[in-house]
Design a protein around this motif. Structure first.
Motif, mmCIF file in Angstrom:
data_model
loop_
_atom_site.group_PDB
_atom_site.id
_atom_site.type_symbol
_atom_site.label_atom_id
_atom_site.label_comp_id
_atom_site.label_asym_id
_atom_site.label_seq_id
_atom_site.Cartn_x
_atom_site.Cartn_y
_atom_site.Cartn_z
ATOM 1 N N ALA A 153 -30.489 0.514 -29.205
ATOM 2 C CA ALA A 153 -29.741 -0.738 -29.313
ATOM 3 C C ALA A 153 -28.688 -0.826 -28.220
ATOM 4 N N TRP A 154 -28.017 0.307 -27.925
ATOM 5 C CA TRP A 154 -27.015 0.324 -26.855
ATOM 6 C C TRP A 154 -27.660 0.024 -25.508
ATOM 7 N N CYS A 155 -28.787 0.648 -25.217
ATOM 8 C CA CYS A 155 -29.484 0.414 -23.945
ATOM 9 C C CYS A 155 -29.874 -1.056 -23.809
ATOM 10 N N SER A 156 -30.369 -1.639 -24.879
ATOM 11 C CA SER A 156 -30.794 -3.036 -24.833
ATOM 12 C C SER A 156 -29.609 -3.959 -24.559
ATOM 13 N N ARG A 157 -28.480 -3.713 -25.240
ATOM 14 C CA ARG A 157 -27.286 -4.528 -25.005
ATOM 15 C C ARG A 157 -26.749 -4.316 -23.599
ATOM 16 N N ARG A 158 -26.614 -3.067 -23.225
ATOM 17 C CA ARG A 158 -25.924 -2.732 -21.974
ATOM 18 C C ARG A 158 -26.703 -3.177 -20.744
ATOM 19 N N PHE A 159 -28.022 -3.066 -20.780
ATOM 20 C CA PHE A 159 -28.813 -3.336 -19.590
ATOM 21 C C PHE A 159 -29.668 -4.597 -19.705
ATOM 22 N N GLY A 160 -29.369 -5.412 -20.720
ATOM 23 C CA GLY A 160 -29.983 -6.728 -20.813
ATOM 24 C C GLY A 160 -31.470 -6.724 -21.076
ATOM 25 N N LEU A 165 -31.062 1.503 -13.685
ATOM 26 C CA LEU A 165 -32.511 1.479 -13.481
ATOM 27 C C LEU A 165 -33.200 0.651 -14.571
ATOM 28 N N LEU A 166 -32.675 0.697 -15.805
ATOM 29 C CA LEU A 166 -33.255 -0.115 -16.884
ATOM 30 C C LEU A 166 -33.042 -1.600 -16.626
ATOM 31 N N THR A 167 -31.921 -1.952 -15.986
ATOM 32 C CA THR A 167 -31.694 -3.349 -15.606
ATOM 33 C C THR A 167 -32.806 -3.833 -14.698
ATOM 34 N N ALA A 168 -33.115 -3.009 -13.688
ATOM 35 C CA ALA A 168 -34.177 -3.380 -12.748
ATOM 36 C C ALA A 168 -35.516 -3.523 -13.465
ATOM 37 N N CYS A 169 -35.807 -2.592 -14.366
ATOM 38 C CA CYS A 169 -37.050 -2.681 -15.134
ATOM 39 C C CYS A 169 -37.103 -3.972 -15.938
ATOM 40 N N GLY A 170 -35.996 -4.306 -16.589
ATOM 41 C CA GLY A 170 -35.953 -5.510 -17.395
ATOM 42 C C GLY A 170 -36.173 -6.764 -16.572
ATOM 43 N N GLU A 171 -35.520 -6.834 -15.392
ATOM 44 C CA GLU A 171 -35.666 -8.018 -14.550
ATOM 45 C C GLU A 171 -37.067 -8.128 -13.959
ATOM 46 N N LEU A 172 -37.733 -7.006 -13.795
ATOM 47 C CA LEU A 172 -39.107 -7.004 -13.288
ATOM 48 C C LEU A 172 -40.140 -7.259 -14.395
ATOM 49 N N GLY A 173 -39.676 -7.294 -15.647
ATOM 50 C CA GLY A 173 -40.614 -7.392 -16.759
ATOM 51 C C GLY A 173 -41.416 -6.123 -16.958
ATOM 52 N N ARG A 174 -40.858 -5.019 -16.493
ATOM 53 C CA ARG A 174 -41.551 -3.727 -16.555
ATOM 54 C C ARG A 174 -41.171 -3.050 -17.872
ATOM 55 N N HIS A 175 -41.719 -3.533 -18.938
ATOM 56 C CA HIS A 175 -41.290 -3.101 -20.257
ATOM 57 C C HIS A 175 -41.963 -1.813 -20.729
ATOM 58 N N ASP A 176 -42.839 -1.246 -19.882
ATOM 59 C CA ASP A 176 -43.318 0.105 -20.161
ATOM 60 C C ASP A 176 -42.458 1.147 -19.447
ATOM 61 N N PHE A 177 -41.528 0.670 -18.581
ATOM 62 C CA PHE A 177 -40.585 1.540 -17.856
ATOM 63 C C PHE A 177 -41.332 2.650 -17.092
ATOM 64 N N LYS A 178 -42.512 2.325 -16.623
ATOM 65 C CA LYS A 178 -43.385 3.300 -15.957
ATOM 66 C C LYS A 178 -42.661 3.975 -14.797
ATOM 67 N N ARG A 179 -42.716 5.313 -14.796
ATOM 68 C CA ARG A 179 -42.152 6.176 -13.749
ATOM 69 C C ARG A 179 -40.627 6.105 -13.678
ATOM 70 N N CYS A 180 -39.992 5.487 -14.648
ATOM 71 C CA CYS A 180 -38.535 5.323 -14.624
ATOM 72 C C CYS A 180 -37.898 6.026 -15.819
ATOM 73 N N VAL A 181 -36.949 6.923 -15.538
ATOM 74 C CA VAL A 181 -36.254 7.666 -16.588
ATOM 75 C C VAL A 181 -34.770 7.696 -16.251
ATOM 76 N N VAL A 182 -33.929 7.446 -17.243
ATOM 77 C CA VAL A 182 -32.472 7.442 -17.038
ATOM 78 C C VAL A 182 -31.824 8.524 -17.896
ATOM 79 N N PHE A 183 -30.670 8.984 -17.427
ATOM 80 C CA PHE A 183 -29.909 10.034 -18.100
ATOM 81 C C PHE A 183 -28.501 9.507 -18.352
ATOM 82 N N HIS A 184 -28.073 9.583 -19.618
ATOM 83 C CA HIS A 184 -26.736 9.116 -19.988
ATOM 84 C C HIS A 184 -26.054 10.159 -20.868
ATOM 85 N N SER A 185 -24.732 10.086 -20.886
ATOM 86 C CA SER A 185 -23.954 11.101 -21.588
ATOM 87 C C SER A 185 -22.708 10.482 -22.199
#
Length: 405
Positions: free
Chosen positions: A76-83, A228-248
């Motif tokens: 839910a945080w990722c969805s809010r934060r990165f649109g 990186l999730l922002t870019a995926c979202g704007e591209l419609g790349r909802h499988d997030f293929k080859r993209c992984v993010v790290f948060h703390s």
């Protein structure tokens, strides 16, 4: 022992201790450390309360996948934060809790790097910015890959010049590490650049590992940094293929001792990483997970944290601008300042005369083609209380003014 251990370089703070060992302090001023990026702002009381309220979970074996409540809160945080559109980020498939990003970055590299790859992909490269977080390099070497460094120079806004990277390098790349906001530069990678890198990852079949642990330390409340999730979202790349993010939670919530973060993105990669972690034996304790749920669910303390850093940056830069070439970063809690003399000498003499500890920029970088992009720079971590940061800045100003012209 693993022969690759012999390739590991001393950590920057080991080099710093050696540099300062035996230095005669010529002042009675109290020490001020601007060297280690350890948050010093108060940890949220409600997180400590959530931790202590769930100590009965000490009797429970945690699962590597983590409890649903934590994964749901993170998703839910990722969805809010990165649109991200509602429902595209699956808590069961796109999120994996980890014990801080440091261990996750290392373990992820071991799981992703392919050994004994035939040409043209081999030997495999792990590509990273330079300067960089040294875990990227050590993880690459111990995974049997070769580090490749992309200089982060002022001419390119302290980001790598990705357009200058040859197809041969991209062809051999297995993991591209990104860090935005950058450590130590504070530079942000524009979302359009992230989209170009995703296209390159598709073309050359590599994984983008975006270290975004400073993402919540920024200065314009109206414009949170893209990820990186922002870019995926704007591209419609909802499988997030080859993209992984790290948060703390370490920097965002001043909880470095909680050792709590997450990895998110490509579900296929995370499924394989989960298998690796199951054998690795690094599940997050349930009481820590429940405390993390509380932290990820609140933004009030995060904004208050940013306000404290904003105040410190304004005060310190007002003092240093007259004596050092230093810019306000776009994010993070570091200053990346030029030095009028070489960075090791500056660090050592500043410590001797003013009892202020900083990190030489060359310790955070590697020489490539005869040049170290951290040379003649120092990293200042504005993590101490405001009064200490101001005092340190005043001492640095006086020290620089006293240097021979």
């Amino acid at each position: 022992m693993n022969d690759a251990l012999n390739q590991l370089q001393p950590y920057p703070f080991e080099k710093l201790r050696a540099l300062l060992s035996g230095v005669q302090i010529t002042t009675d001023k109290a020490p001020i450390a601007l060297s280690i990026g350890e948050p010093k702002h108060r940890s949220p009381d409600f997180v400590a309360a959530a931790l202590s309220a769930n100590l009965d979970q000490l009797a429970v074996y945690p699962t590597t996948l983590g409890i649903p409540a934590l994964r749901e809160t993170i998703a839910a945080w990722c969805s809010r934060r990165f649109g991200l559109p509602v429902g595209v980020f699956d808590p069961a498939r796109n999120v994996l809790p980890v014990n801080g990003t440091r261990e996750a970055l290392f373990a992820f590299t071991q799981a992703v790097v392919k050994r004994d790859v035939a040409p043209p992909k081999g030997p495999g490269l792990v590509v990273s910015p330079n300067p960089f977080y040294q875990i990227y390099e050590g993880a690459a070497l111990l995974a049997g890959a070769q580090p490749h460094y992309l200089p982060c120079l002022e001419a390119h806004g302290f980001n790598p010049d990705f357009d200058a990277v040859s197809d041969d390098i991209w062809q051999r790349c297995q993991i591209l590490f990104l860090c935005s906001p950058g450590n130590p530069t504070g530079a942000l990678i524009p979302v359009d650049t992230l989209k170009k890198l995703i296209a390159l990852a598709d073309k050359f079949d590599f994984v983008i590992a975006a270290d975004e642990c400073y993402s919540e330390l920024y200065f314009d409340e109206a414009n949170p940094p893209a990820g990186l999730l922002t870019a995926c979202g704007e591209l419609g790349r909802h499988d997030f293929k080859r993209c992984v993010v790290f948060h703390s939670l370490s920097k965002r919530s001043n909880l470095p001792g909680l050792r709590s973060g997450f990895v998110a993105g490509d579900a296929e990669i995370l499924q394989a990483f989960l298998l690796y972690r199951t054998y690795h034996g690094c599940a997050m304790p349930v009481q820590t997970q429940l405390a993390s749920v509380a932290a990820w669910g609140d933004e009030v303390h995060v904004k208050a944290n940013r306000d404290l850093y904003r105040e410190k940056f304004d005060a310190v830069l007002a003092i240093l601008h007259d004596v050092l070439d230093v810019q306000h970063p776009d994010g993070g809690f570091y200053l990346w300042a030029k030095t009028p003399i070489d960075d090791e000498t500056f660090t050592r003499e500043l410590f001797a005369h003013e009892h202020v500890t900083v990190v030489p920029g060359s310790y955070l970088s590697r020489h490539v083609d005869g040049h170290n992009p951290g040379a003649n720079r120092i990293r200042l971590a504005l993590v101490a209380p405001l009064a200490e940061c101001v005092a340190a800045a005043e001492r640095i100003r006086d020290f620089v003014k006293g240097l021979p012209v």
